[in-house]
Design an enzyme around this catalytic site. Structure first.
Site, PDB file in Angstrom:
ATOM      1  N   GLY A  15      37.900  35.600  46.950  1.00  0.00           N
ATOM      2  CA  GLY A  15      36.537  35.491  46.455  1.00  0.00           C
ATOM      3  C   GLY A  15      36.363  34.318  45.507  1.00  0.00           C
ATOM      4  O   GLY A  15      37.164  33.381  45.493  1.00  0.00           O
ATOM      5  N   LEU A  16      35.301  34.392  44.705  1.00  0.00           N
ATOM      6  CA  LEU A  16      34.963  33.266  43.835  1.00  0.00           C
ATOM      7  C   LEU A  16      35.806  33.242  42.566  1.00  0.00           C
ATOM      8  O   LEU A  16      35.311  33.514  41.492  1.00  0.00           O
ATOM      9  CB  LEU A  16      33.485  33.335  43.441  1.00  0.00           C
ATOM     10  CG  LEU A  16      32.462  32.861  44.462  1.00  0.00           C
ATOM     11  CD1 LEU A  16      31.120  32.633  43.777  1.00  0.00           C
ATOM     12  CD2 LEU A  16      32.916  31.592  45.151  1.00  0.00           C
ATOM     13  N   HIS A  17      37.070  32.933  42.680  1.00  0.00           N
ATOM     14  CA  HIS A  17      37.884  32.789  41.479  1.00  0.00           C
ATOM     15  C   HIS A  17      37.711  31.369  40.954  1.00  0.00           C
ATOM     16  O   HIS A  17      36.867  30.608  41.444  1.00  0.00           O
ATOM     17  CB  HIS A  17      39.345  33.151  41.754  1.00  0.00           C
ATOM     18  CG  HIS A  17      39.960  32.365  42.852  1.00  0.00           C
ATOM     19  ND1 HIS A  17      40.624  31.194  42.621  1.00  0.00           N
ATOM     20  CD2 HIS A  17      39.991  32.579  44.183  1.00  0.00           C
ATOM     21  CE1 HIS A  17      41.048  30.724  43.793  1.00  0.00           C
ATOM     22  NE2 HIS A  17      40.672  31.542  44.746  1.00  0.00           N
ATOM     23  N   ALA A  18      38.501  31.004  39.970  1.00  0.00           N
ATOM     24  CA  ALA A  18      38.248  29.756  39.244  1.00  0.00           C
ATOM     25  C   ALA A  18      38.148  28.515  40.157  1.00  0.00           C
ATOM     26  O   ALA A  18      37.251  27.707  40.008  1.00  0.00           O
ATOM     27  CB  ALA A  18      39.333  29.549  38.197  1.00  0.00           C
TER      28      ALA A  18
ATOM     29  N   ARG B 128      40.515  34.757  33.413  1.00  0.00           N
ATOM     30  CA  ARG B 128      39.610  33.702  33.007  1.00  0.00           C
ATOM     31  C   ARG B 128      39.219  33.801  31.552  1.00  0.00           C
ATOM     32  O   ARG B 128      38.802  32.834  30.958  1.00  0.00           O
ATOM     33  CB  ARG B 128      38.363  33.736  33.887  1.00  0.00           C
ATOM     34  CG  ARG B 128      38.699  33.273  35.279  1.00  0.00           C
ATOM     35  CD  ARG B 128      37.639  33.653  36.239  1.00  0.00           C
ATOM     36  NE  ARG B 128      38.197  33.652  37.576  1.00  0.00           N
ATOM     37  CZ  ARG B 128      37.729  34.355  38.579  1.00  0.00           C
ATOM     38  NH1 ARG B 128      36.707  35.153  38.382  1.00  0.00           N
ATOM     39  NH2 ARG B 128      38.277  34.286  39.746  1.00  0.00           N
TER      40      ARG B 128
END
Lengths: 91, 580
Positions: A15-18, B128
């Site tokens: 998915g939309l990780h870093a 993060r």
């Protein structure tokens, strides 16, 4: 003001990780249009803000709505949709 | 105003300015700027972003060369964070509209996102958050430049907030300038807790995210009695705590001098034994100073917490004998090594366990490290020749563990016999009752040992299946749950039936709210932090057993633990208004 919208499923593994988020932000930032992303029916966030994009927490299988408003809206949406559809080039 | 709940580890109240320590021990200042300075401040922020970006690009390039492009990709995200339009907008708004300095504005903006990420609870996102802090720190380093204020140059008294205080950080503190501590992690035995008690300043730990949710310069209140931190308190709250703080100090001083040398006896003559729990050898002195009748719980973990090797038999022996000298005849209950869970770990690295609280901790750990255990047993035995030493085995869950521990103790005795070394052949052996299985068969276990020590912290945690350090479930941790009270009653009764001493050394015994209830359940020996003793004694000396019985009966009839706690608090307030 021209507007463009597309819905694309996220299909890359994590998915939309870093990293994918960085690439979306990189593309969106090159356009003059305002570009937003929304995960399903959730809140639309600024696609030029990596922190906003990360707060989408869009996992694999999520449906992203890309929306752009501005004179280059059409190209912006097309390029981002293309990137997502190609799974960000992940293998 | 925002209220955060943690674990109270050192009592008292403090009101002051937050000093947030990052891992580099620097402070984030908060100032309100003159309108004429706002343009320059905005420019300073821009320059810091540019400098930080150049730095990240440099790191990225060198990283790429060393380990490859894929691994350097995270710095791409860092660069985008430094260019993030949402962050920029928020920082500029805080500078231009609220007239805050850039450091504070940056810290607020980043922490707001960090908070958002954390509250989303996504496993992938937690990574993060650390990236966010990394970028924030980098920006702050550029903003602060040479002006970084370190801990050693504190000018005004502050409340220190940190993820967890390291020994090197506390070592550099000026105790006169620090009025309280609050940390994200930790428990009663964490370094922060120990230092706070030693300095006699209030501390709350296990707050989850206090060091990142609060910015330097925020006004906060620390309530070390209830384990509460209040951020930006309103006028009324502030006033309440100013009053509490003044009376607490006066009350504490008066109590200690008034009650040090009188026994803990109820109005109608029921005698209660008050002992002290200690974590550090130096605390034996304060235990005596506060009027403890002995050490009810001598934690030996600190002996093992030092860097490098475990303590030798001689080092341990000396530590125990030193305590005995200070106690001059009073008893010393030595608990064998209780590592694992939230406790201090040994220098050697332990395998990661998916469920450490249910894992190889405490007595189980000792059984798996027989050489280490043998050294401790020998040291305790040898010390028993020099005073009233008793040995306490933690985390017993059944009879077989008692048998095994006693066998090992016997083997150590035989060794000493062969070597001609003196010890007390009738060394009293006790066990901690802190696992529900042990509590349920306390009547059977009571026949095998000379005393019980009830560890309510773990007993509550295991009975209710609640990790009280986990902020998401900590509100379910309730010492007055009917199931806990039923177990306590059974254990105390079993001890009385068998004619053995039952002590309670959990946090419950140090909180005067529970004193009447515990007396009503039949408890006659309590062990608490040294400073809690005068207050407990005051409560005991103020009540009669009739009042105790009436209060206990009512408390036991309640089904809702919150109602029980509220009722007990109210009763305690009636008995001893000065303390609450």
């Amino acid at each position: 003001m021209p507007e463009a919208v597309r819905e694309v499923p996220v299909t890359n593994q994590y998915g939309l990780h870093a990293r994918p988020a960085s690439r979306i932000v990189g593309i969106a930032s090159r356009y003059r249009s305002e570009v937003t992303l929304a995960n399903g029916s959730g809140r639309a966030v600024n696609a030029k803000s990596i922190l906003d994009v990360l707060t989408l927490a869009a996992a694999s299988g999520a449906n992203l709505t890309i929306r752009a408003v501005g004179d280059d809206a059409e190209q912006a949406v097309a390029e981002i949709a293309g990137l997502i559809e190609q799974k960000f080039g992940e293998t | 105003m925002e209220i955060k709940k943690g674990i109270a580890v050192s009592p008292g109240y403090a009101i002051g300015e937050a000093f947030v320590l990052d891992s580099e021990s620097y402070r984030i200042p908060k100032r309100v700027l003159a309108p004429a300075m706002l343009e320059a401040e905005t420019e300073r922020y821009r320059k810091a972003c540019e400098a930080a970006s150049a730095e990240v690009a440099g790191v990225q390039a060198s990283f790429e060369k060393k380990v490859g492009k894929a691994y350097a990709a995270i710095f791409e995200a860092h660069l985008w964070m430094l260019k993030d339009p949402q962050i920029h907008a928020e920082v500029l708004r805080r500078i231009r509209e609220q007239r805050f300095n850039a450091e504070y504005a940056v810290s607020r903006a980043f922490r707001r996102y960090a908070w958002m990420f954390r509250s989303m609870g996504d496993e992938h996102l937690s990574l993060r958050v650390s990236d966010l802090y990394d970028v924030e720190k980098r920006l702050l380093r550029h903003l602060l430049g040479q002006k970084r204020e370190s801990l050693t140059t504190l000018t005004d008294p502050v409340i220190i907030l940190a993820h967890d205080l390291t020994p090197s950080q506390t070592a550099s503190l000026d105790p006169k300038k620090v009025i309280a501590f609050a940390t994200d992690v930790g428990g009663r035995t964490s370094h922060t807790a120990i230092v706070a008690r030693a300095l006699e300043i209030p501390a709350v730990v296990g707050l989850g995210t206090v060091s990142t949710d609060i910015s330097g310069g925020d006004r906060i209140v620390i309530d070390g009695n209830r384990g509460v931190v209040i951020i930006s308190p309103d006028g009324e709250t502030l006033k309440k705590y100013e009053g509490l703080s003044t009376s607490f100090r006066a009350f504490g001083k008066r109590l200690t001098s008034e009650l040090k040398d009188v026994p803990a006896v109820t109005k109608d003559g029921t005698r209660v034994e008050l002992m002290a729990n200690i974590e550090l050898p130096e605390e034996v002195e304060s235990a005596v100073r506060y009027g403890a009748e002995g050490i009810g719980l001598y934690r030996t973990e600190f002996l093992y917490a030092r860097e490098g090797a475990a303590p030798t038999e001689m080092e341990q022996f000396k530590a125990y004998v030193h305590a005995l000298r200070t106690l001059s005849g009073r008893p010393l209950v030595v608990r064998t090594l209780d590592v694992g869970g939230d406790k201090v770990m040994l220098g050697e690295s332990q395998p990661q366990e998916p469920n450490p609280i249910l894992g190889c901790r405490s007595l189980r750990f000792s059984f798996q490290h027989p050489a280490l255990f043998r050294i401790q047993l020998r040291a305790v035995l040898r010390a028993s020749a020099f005073g009233d030493v008793r040995i306490l085995f933690p985390m017993v869950s059944g009879l077989q563990e008692i048998d095994r521990a006693k066998d090992l103790l016997k083997a150590a005795m035989e060794e000493l016999d062969r070597e001609g070394i003196l010890y007390n052949k009738d060394l009293p052996v006790g066990i901690m009752i802190e696992v529900p299985s042990a509590a349920l068969i306390a009547d059977r276990l009571a026949k095998e040992v000379q005393f019980f020590s009830i560890g309510t912290n773990d007993l509550v945690q295991y009975t209710l299946a609640v990790d009280r350090v986990n902020e998401r479930v900590a509100n379910l941790y309730k010492p007055t749950h009917p199931a806990v009270l039923r177990l306590l009653k059974h254990v105390i009764q079993s001890g009385a039936d068998a004619g053995i001493r039952v002590n309670l050394c959990g946090e419950m015994s140090g909180d005067p709210v529970y004193t009447m209830l515990l007396l009503g359940l039949g408890l006659r020996s309590m062990s608490a932090s040294p400073f809690a003793i005068p207050e407990l004694k005051k409560v005991i000396r103020t009540v009669s057993m009739d009042e105790v019985r009436e209060t206990t009966e009512k408390a036991l009839a309640m089904d809702d633990p919150d109602q029980t706690s509220a009722f007990l608090s109210e009763r305690a307030r009636q008995i001893l208004p000065e303390a609450f």
